[in-house]
Design an enzyme around this catalytic site. Structure first.
Site, mmCIF file in Angstrom:
data_model
loop_
_atom_site.group_PDB
_atom_site.id
_atom_site.type_symbol
_atom_site.label_atom_id
_atom_site.label_comp_id
_atom_site.label_asym_id
_atom_site.label_seq_id
_atom_site.Cartn_x
_atom_site.Cartn_y
_atom_site.Cartn_z
ATOM 1 N N ASP A 79 0.837 -1.193 0.000
ATOM 2 C CA ASP A 79 0.000 0.000 0.000
ATOM 3 C C ASP A 79 0.878 1.251 0.000
ATOM 4 O O ASP A 79 2.008 1.227 0.511
ATOM 5 C CB ASP A 79 -0.903 0.022 1.237
ATOM 6 C CG ASP A 79 -1.963 -1.072 1.197
ATOM 7 O OD1 ASP A 79 -2.346 -1.483 0.089
ATOM 8 O OD2 ASP A 79 -2.406 -1.501 2.283
ATOM 9 N N PRO A 80 0.374 2.365 -0.529
ATOM 10 C CA PRO A 80 1.180 3.591 -0.567
ATOM 11 C C PRO A 80 1.731 4.018 0.796
ATOM 12 O O PRO A 80 2.883 4.454 0.889
ATOM 13 C CB PRO A 80 0.191 4.629 -1.116
ATOM 14 C CG PRO A 80 -0.743 3.829 -1.965
ATOM 15 C CD PRO A 80 -0.911 2.520 -1.254
#
Length: 299
Positions: A38-39
């Site tokens: 995930d970012p």
């Protein structure tokens, strides 16, 4: 340039962003990654360069994380990036209560991925559907959680639990945080995530984007050879004409009866050069060596 990079992904970048930066730094288009992060997450992101991109599906599957779970808070994304859905202090929650609930998240468990995730439903990514305001039923799936170790406990109005988690592919740590909060009552969300191990790569040997840039510009960058990245697979040595035939994509008879049916092997020639991935299969009830990925085919 062929081989693997053990990249330490910073927070704030998508895995795709990291691939794009590596492409620019190495001036090559053929770059891919294993195990999307995930970012907001940080840590190990395996990167393949050149022909090694074809080997990504064959990397070891285990992953490990260090996660901080905050109680008394739930969000739309199951982490701190999303809209707050519910917030209520949970000062009475104790570590003893948390430890009593953790065993139900071990082993083979049914898990519902976050609504904001890359899982596809009806041909569309869940995060795209969520951003469109569409409510869809997210199907559960079975994942494996091998270990959860408590590292730290911070009591307070919104207590935080730090854990080390070892798991199989497809496991969402955000979902573990969300579900643990539901079991205990006050709700919870993932406050921080660091991947410490992925697909055979460890955080201790990882390279930041800045270090990668410095080494690429200095001409000192060395990629991990495929044979090293796949060292968890047993070796299958082929020599001479047999190795040539295998590189041409031919199925070969099995002379070594110790080879396991359906098992994968990394194929080496007499000089220990990596040739690719083979699988032992049955054809007409006879075991044969089947090329699964010829790393460098005969011209």
């Amino acid at each position: 340039m062929q081989g693997f990079l053990n990249l330490n992904k910073p927070g704030g970048l998508t895995s795709h962003d990291c691939v794009a930066r590596v492409r620019r730094l190495l001036q090559t288009k053929k770059v891919g990654h294993g195990g999307t992060l995930d970012p907001a997450a940080q840590g190990v992101l395996p990167i393949a360069v050149g022909r090694a991109t074809r080997l990504l599906p064959y990397l070891a599957s285990g992953k490990a994380y260090r996660a901080v779970i905050r109680f008394g808070l739930t969000t739309a994304t199951d982490d701190l990036e999303g809209e707050i859905l519910h917030q209520q202090p949970a000062p009475d929650l104790s570590l003893v209560q948390v430890q009593a609930a953790l065993p139900q998240f071990l082993g083979q468990i049914e898990q519902v991925p976050p609504r904001y995730s890359a899982i596809q439903v009806g041909g569309q990514r869940l995060y795209d559907l969520a951003r469109q305001g569409q409510t869809v039923e997210v199907p559960s799936r079975q994942v494996q959680v091998k270990q959860i170790e408590v590292l730290d406990w911070q009591p307070g109005e919104f207590p935080e639990l730090t854990v080390a988690i070892a798991c199989g592919p497809g496991t969402y740590i955000r979902s573990i945080a969300r579900d643990l909060g539901q079991v205990l009552g006050p709700g919870a969300t993932l406050a921080h995530l660091l991947r410490t191990h992925s697909n055979g790569f460890d955080l201790a040997q990882s390279l930041t984007l800045d270090a990668l840039k410095d080494q690429a510009e200095a001409g000192t960058l060395t990629l991990l050879p495929p044979d090293d990245a796949l060292s968890y697979l047993p070796a299958l040595d082929l020599a001479g004409e047999i190795a040539v035939r295998w590189r041409q994509g031919q199925k070969l008879p099995v002379d070594d009866q110790d080879l396991q049916i359906d098992a994968l092997y990394r194929v080496l020639d007499e000089t220990t050069r990596f040739l690719g991935i083979a699988q032992i299969a049955l054809r007409d009830e006879q075991p044969v060596i089947v090329p699964r990925m010829v790393y460098e085919a005969m011209g």
